[in-house]
Scaffold this active site. Structure first.
Site, PDB file in Angstrom:
ATOM      1  N   SER A 225      12.637 -19.946  22.761  1.00 34.55           N
ATOM      2  CA  SER A 225      11.558 -19.017  23.071  1.00 34.55           C
ATOM      3  C   SER A 225      11.950 -17.580  22.699  1.00 34.55           C
ATOM      4  CB  SER A 225      11.168 -19.155  24.545  1.00 34.55           C
ATOM      5  OG  SER A 225       9.873 -18.634  24.784  1.00 34.55           O
ATOM      6  N   ASP A 320       3.555 -27.271  20.475  1.00 36.42           N
ATOM      7  CA  ASP A 320       3.924 -26.092  21.260  1.00 36.42           C
ATOM      8  C   ASP A 320       2.661 -25.277  21.524  1.00 36.42           C
ATOM      9  OD1 ASP A 320       4.943 -23.747  22.317  1.00 36.42           O
ATOM     10  OD2 ASP A 320       6.509 -23.503  20.810  1.00 36.42           O
ATOM     11  N   HIS A 354       6.669 -26.967  24.152  1.00 39.43           N
ATOM     12  CA  HIS A 354       7.537 -25.782  24.047  1.00 39.43           C
ATOM     13  C   HIS A 354       8.868 -25.953  24.774  1.00 39.43           C
ATOM     14  CE1 HIS A 354       8.336 -21.514  23.410  1.00 39.43           C
ATOM     15  NE2 HIS A 354       8.684 -21.405  24.682  1.00 39.43           N
TER      16      HIS A 354
END
Length: 414
Positions: A225, A320, A354
């Site tokens: 991230s 994601d 994600h």
């Protein structure tokens, strides 16, 4: 509770967090239907549960590595499906397990309707035998260091987290790496809402390279991230980084300007929060907010990864929903090709979301976002996501072993 039915956990009821478990039920009646329940409590005291109903074979046995449930929290043959599918009764809850010293404890019980037949507890340890945990406070950074048993030499890794979690770092130390875990946002004394400085992460790299047990000439960095774009910037602007695993990050410097040695390196690619979408579940879809940095206005935010001499492993999830990590990965690959670079590998997991974590972590569809301050969707189809985590975990270890060579002469003397 029946003493006849047996619930067995192989190879042991106590194991490491990232080790698969074979779960069997024996001494049942032929074709008997039973319900297997799992429950675990996270570090905030929130309870997560899962369940599945199975039919015993003609010998009165159920084997989760062979048998699919008739109904329940997961579908198909998934040996670890019950553990990965535990969820909270309250919507948008993340299973918080960040501390390495205590095991992840999963309670398993077998039921025939309302009758409890037998039960067992699986203790999934994060801290392996002989691994040492130490809080490190140095000039510029505070982190948690994990060192394997023995004199080494070992390769060194920097585990960058958006918010501090010891799990991945400690599990990698179990595999024979010296690992320092740092977070971007967990230090209340540092305001990173306005700018971010690479200097503290450079200090962390230098600290690892000076460590007595470290035998690699360079450090590996693993991040997901927002922390993943910091990892790329380290590789592009700071010496001493030899390998980077980028997981579902961005190709640009997101959210706040990036500084190094009191000079701004990159402006910020800022999400447009007016574009987020509220779903029927109450969670928000953030993916439309962060633009693909192709326009002239955004090009200056793109990290010049062609400057990195490190080996790069890009990992993106096709589902994601936090942002378009697959498109970001594609843009980075094209940029490296344009500059004649081949020091990269790219992996796309089509059905994953994600939050790619170490294997057998609870699969989280949505949870509270610590930066956006609201519940968000993370994406992913459960079985594809779990399979991606298992494959990626092995790939990370192989990648760092291949690209961080250890030299006994490189190890330091206390």
């Amino acid at each position: 509770m029946s003493s006849r039915v047996r619930l067995s956990l192989f190879p042991s009821a106590r194991c490491l967090f990232d080790e698969p478990l074979q779960v069997t039920m024996t001494r049942l009646k032929p074709n008997q239907e039973v319900e297997l329940r799992a429950s675990a409590t996270d570090e905030k005291g929130k309870c997560f549960r899962s369940w599945a109903v199975y039919r015993a074979d003609h010998a009165g046995q159920v084997d989760l590595s062979r048998d699919a449930p008739l109904r329940g929290s997961y579908r198909g043959v998934q040996p670890m499906g019950l553990l990965c599918s535990i969820t909270s009764e309250v919507s948008h809850k993340y299973f918080l397990k960040t501390q390495a010293l205590s095991p992840h404890q999963v309670n398993l019980s077998v039921h025939d309707r309302d009758l409890l037949l037998t039960q067992e507890t699986n203790h999934r340890c994060i801290l392996g035998n002989g691994v040492q945990r130490q809080t490190v406070t140095e000039a510029g950074f505070t982190g948690v260091l994990f060192t394997p048993p023995g004199p080494g030499p070992f390769a060194a890794l920097l585990d960058l987290c958006t918010f501090l979690s010891e799990k991945r770092a400690c599990l990698l130390a179990n595999k024979g790496f010296v690992v320092l875990s740092l977070s971007l946002y967990s230090d209340p004394k540092v305001d990173r809402d306005t700018e971010l400085h690479l200097d503290q992460y450079e200090e962390a790299v230098l600290y690892l390279l000076r460590h007595a047990k470290v035998g690699s000439a360079e450090v590996g960095v693993v991040a997901r991230s927002k922390a993943a774009d910091v990892a790329l910037s380290l590789a592009a602007f700071v010496r001493g980084v030899g390998a980077v695993v980028w997981i579902n990050g961005c190709c640009a410097n997101v959210e706040v300007p990036l500084f190094y040695r009191q000079r701004q390196l990159l402006p910020a690619l800022r999400p447009d929060m007016s574009k987020i979408i509220k779903t029927d579940s109450g969670a928000y879809l953030l993916k439309p907010a962060t633009p693909i940095p192709c326009s002239e206005a955004h090009l200056q935010t793109v990290i010049p990864i062609e400057k990195a001499s490190a080996q790069l492993l890009f990992v993106a999830s096709g589902d994601d929903l936090h942002w378009d990590s697959a498109a970001f990965m594609e843009q980075m690959v094209e940029r490296l090709k344009l500059h004649g670079k081949n020091n990269y590998e790219a992996i796309l997991y089509p059905g994953a979301g994600h939050l790619l974590e170490p294997p057998f972590s609870p699969f989280i569809v949505s949870s509270f976002h610590g930066v956006a301050k609201t519940a968000v969707l993370w994406g992913g189809e459960a079985s594809a996501h779990v399979a991606a985590e298992e494959h990626l975990w092995k790939k990370i270890q192989e990648f760092f072993r291949a690209n961080l060579k250890c030299d006994a002469n490189q190890a330091k003397v206390n």
